[in-house]
Design a protein around this motif. Sequence first.
Motif, mmCIF file in Angstrom:
data_model
loop_
_atom_site.group_PDB
_atom_site.id
_atom_site.type_symbol
_atom_site.label_atom_id
_atom_site.label_comp_id
_atom_site.label_asym_id
_atom_site.label_seq_id
_atom_site.Cartn_x
_atom_site.Cartn_y
_atom_site.Cartn_z
ATOM 1 N N LEU A 67 0.841 -1.193 0.000
ATOM 2 C CA LEU A 67 0.000 0.000 0.000
ATOM 3 C C LEU A 67 0.875 1.241 0.000
ATOM 4 O O LEU A 67 1.800 1.360 0.807
ATOM 5 N N VAL A 68 0.578 2.163 -0.910
ATOM 6 C CA VAL A 68 1.232 3.474 -0.933
ATOM 7 C C VAL A 68 0.115 4.509 -0.842
ATOM 8 O O VAL A 68 -0.745 4.579 -1.721
ATOM 9 N N GLY A 97 11.501 1.447 -4.677
ATOM 10 C CA GLY A 97 11.410 -0.007 -4.545
ATOM 11 C C GLY A 97 10.061 -0.551 -4.970
ATOM 12 O O GLY A 97 9.962 -1.618 -5.566
ATOM 13 N N VAL A 98 9.003 0.183 -4.680
ATOM 14 C CA VAL A 98 7.647 -0.230 -5.068
ATOM 15 C C VAL A 98 7.443 0.047 -6.554
ATOM 16 O O VAL A 98 6.871 -0.772 -7.278
ATOM 17 N N ARG A 99 7.937 1.183 -7.015
ATOM 18 C CA ARG A 99 7.811 1.537 -8.437
ATOM 19 C C ARG A 99 8.468 0.478 -9.323
ATOM 20 O O ARG A 99 7.983 0.161 -10.393
ATOM 21 N N ALA A 100 9.574 -0.088 -8.836
ATOM 22 C CA ALA A 100 10.278 -1.120 -9.606
ATOM 23 C C ALA A 100 9.429 -2.378 -9.775
ATOM 24 O O ALA A 100 9.599 -3.119 -10.742
ATOM 25 N N LEU A 101 8.499 -2.613 -8.857
ATOM 26 C CA LEU A 101 7.609 -3.780 -8.948
ATOM 27 C C LEU A 101 6.486 -3.582 -9.961
ATOM 28 O O LEU A 101 5.959 -4.546 -10.508
ATOM 29 N N MET A 102 6.108 -2.335 -10.189
ATOM 30 C CA MET A 102 4.913 -2.024 -10.979
ATOM 31 C C MET A 102 5.118 -2.269 -12.467
ATOM 32 O O MET A 102 6.101 -1.819 -13.044
ATOM 33 N N LYS A 103 4.170 -2.950 -13.043
ATOM 34 C CA LYS A 103 4.158 -3.139 -14.497
ATOM 35 C C LYS A 103 3.299 -2.013 -15.076
ATOM 36 O O LYS A 103 2.074 -2.087 -15.076
ATOM 37 N N VAL A 146 -2.293 3.783 -4.016
ATOM 38 C CA VAL A 146 -2.144 2.693 -4.977
ATOM 39 C C VAL A 146 -1.785 1.422 -4.216
ATOM 40 O O VAL A 146 -1.085 1.466 -3.214
ATOM 41 N N LEU A 147 -2.330 0.310 -4.674
ATOM 42 C CA LEU A 147 -1.976 -1.005 -4.162
ATOM 43 C C LEU A 147 -1.168 -1.711 -5.240
ATOM 44 O O LEU A 147 -1.571 -1.728 -6.402
ATOM 45 N N VAL A 148 -0.041 -2.294 -4.856
ATOM 46 C CA VAL A 148 0.820 -2.989 -5.812
ATOM 47 C C VAL A 148 0.957 -4.437 -5.354
ATOM 48 O O VAL A 148 1.296 -4.692 -4.194
ATOM 49 N N CYS A 149 0.695 -5.370 -6.263
ATOM 50 C CA CYS A 149 0.844 -6.786 -5.956
ATOM 51 C C CYS A 149 2.326 -7.148 -6.042
ATOM 52 O O CYS A 149 2.947 -6.990 -7.091
ATOM 53 N N ARG A 150 2.871 -7.620 -4.946
ATOM 54 C CA ARG A 150 4.289 -7.988 -4.919
ATOM 55 C C ARG A 150 4.557 -9.263 -5.715
ATOM 56 O O ARG A 150 5.684 -9.529 -6.091
#
Length: 129
Positions: free
Chosen positions: A21-22, A115-121, A71-75
């Motif tokens: 969660l961000v 670090g979270v941005r790197a996960l995002m497609k 924004v929610l990002v799926c790890r």
Amino acid sequence: MRYYFFELLACPVCRSPDLELVEFRVEESKANVDPAKVRCRERCYFLRRPAAEVPLETCARCVDRDVVEGVLVCRSCGRWYPIIDGIPRMLDDKFRKFEEDVRWIAPRLGMVPEGVRALMKIPAIPTQA
């Protein structure tokens, strides 16, 4: 959306509950809720740690906070879902409007930790002429 609801969510595509969660905007509004009854069981999204490590006094502060935008990002799979007006827009890919989502996230990407941005497609962000 109140913090204590986030642990109930999972990615609609890969079904992973491992969501990051961000928050972009959080508002406080009094909730008529007993913190002991809505206490997180697994993970505290408010403090980003296992729920067992969080004292009930912290839960009393948390229940009054509402994530209005974020924004929610799926790890697991890298999909990301906007939270707009307190509602996570967690749709399967076949129902999403990626162009709208990308336009929404573009001005907010700077608020997402690297670090979270790197996960995002994220597909290419269209530039406006």
